[in-house]
Design a protein around this motif. Structure first.
Motif, short mmCIF file in Angstrom:
data_model
loop_
_atom_site.label_atom_id
_atom_site.label_comp_id
_atom_site.label_asym_id
_atom_site.label_seq_id
_atom_site.Cartn_x
_atom_site.Cartn_y
_atom_site.Cartn_z
N MET A 32 0.79 -1.24 -0.08
CA MET A 32 0.01 0.17 0.03
C MET A 32 0.87 1.04 0.12
N GLY A 33 2.39 1.19 0.00
CA GLY A 33 2.97 2.36 0.13
C GLY A 33 3.35 2.71 1.49
N ASN A 34 4.59 3.40 1.66
CA ASN A 34 5.21 3.84 2.82
C ASN A 34 5.08 5.40 2.93
N MET A 35 4.73 5.98 1.86
CA MET A 35 4.66 7.41 2.01
C MET A 35 3.24 7.75 1.75
N PHE A 83 4.71 2.28 -16.68
CA PHE A 83 5.26 3.60 -16.41
C PHE A 83 4.61 3.97 -15.10
N ASN A 84 3.35 3.67 -14.98
CA ASN A 84 2.78 3.82 -13.72
C ASN A 84 3.21 3.21 -12.36
N VAL A 85 3.61 2.03 -12.55
CA VAL A 85 4.41 1.30 -11.54
C VAL A 85 5.81 1.93 -11.21
N TRP A 86 6.63 2.16 -12.32
CA TRP A 86 7.88 2.81 -12.18
C TRP A 86 7.38 4.33 -11.59
N TRP A 96 15.45 6.45 -4.14
CA TRP A 96 16.68 5.73 -3.50
C TRP A 96 16.27 4.58 -2.52
N THR A 97 15.11 4.09 -2.76
CA THR A 97 14.55 2.88 -1.95
C THR A 97 14.52 1.57 -2.71
N ALA A 98 14.62 0.73 -2.02
CA ALA A 98 14.38 -0.48 -2.56
C ALA A 98 13.15 -0.97 -3.66
N SER A 99 12.39 -0.17 -3.29
CA SER A 99 11.00 -0.03 -4.21
C SER A 99 11.31 0.42 -5.66
N ALA A 100 12.03 1.51 -5.65
CA ALA A 100 12.68 2.02 -6.96
C ALA A 100 13.37 1.06 -7.81
#
Length: 144
Positions: A32-35, A83-86, A96-100
């Motif tokens: 769900m995201g952390n931001m 593109f949306n996932v990116w 600079w996260t692992a998600s990136a």
């Protein structure tokens, strides 16, 4: 080179199929995201019902890549989602996260595969296209 493209196709399919299937049959918790902004975006997609469409396209495209069926079409259908996932993984979650890393990897795989199948897309960019019936060798005669 053919084996490398096959491997990239397999990697992308191995990501798309479980990610798409997870929405309809839970395999793992949906991130769900952390931001705050990334959480709002994913919540809006889920609440609006668009997330179901995105996940259905992911699942169908992943199966097409895995089976080798209509691969160029599947890659083009999947590109807006990538593109949306990116964007969600990099700009909203943090550059600079692992998600990136996942965001870059998924978009990169899709773009590499589109480049590998470029011969399939090249006729779309012809300056002057002649209308043809499906399977026809000669162009259709122009109407008077």
């Amino acid at each position: 080179m053919r084996h490398a493209i096959w491997f990239v196709r397999l990697i992308l399919a191995a990501w798309l199929v479980p990610a798409g299937l997870n929405h309809f049959w839970p395999l793992f918790p949906q991130p769900m995201g952390n931001m705050p902004l990334s959480t709002e975006v994913i919540t809006a997609l889920i609440d609006s019902g668009l997330f179901s469409i995105v996940k259905a396209v992911e699942l169908i495209a992943g199966l097409a890549l895995l089976l080798g069926w209509r691969v160029p079409l599947a890659l083009v259908l999947e590109l807006p989602g990538r593109f949306n996932v990116w964007y969600w993984d990099t700009a909203l979650q943090g550059w600079w996260t692992a998600s990136a890393v996942y965001g870059w990897a998924v978009l990169g795989c899709n773009l590499v595969l589109i480049a590998a199948y470029w011969r399939c897309y090249a006729p779309l960019f012809a300056m002057r296209a002649e209308p043809r019936l499906p399977g026809a060798v000669k162009p259709v005669e122009a109407l008077p």
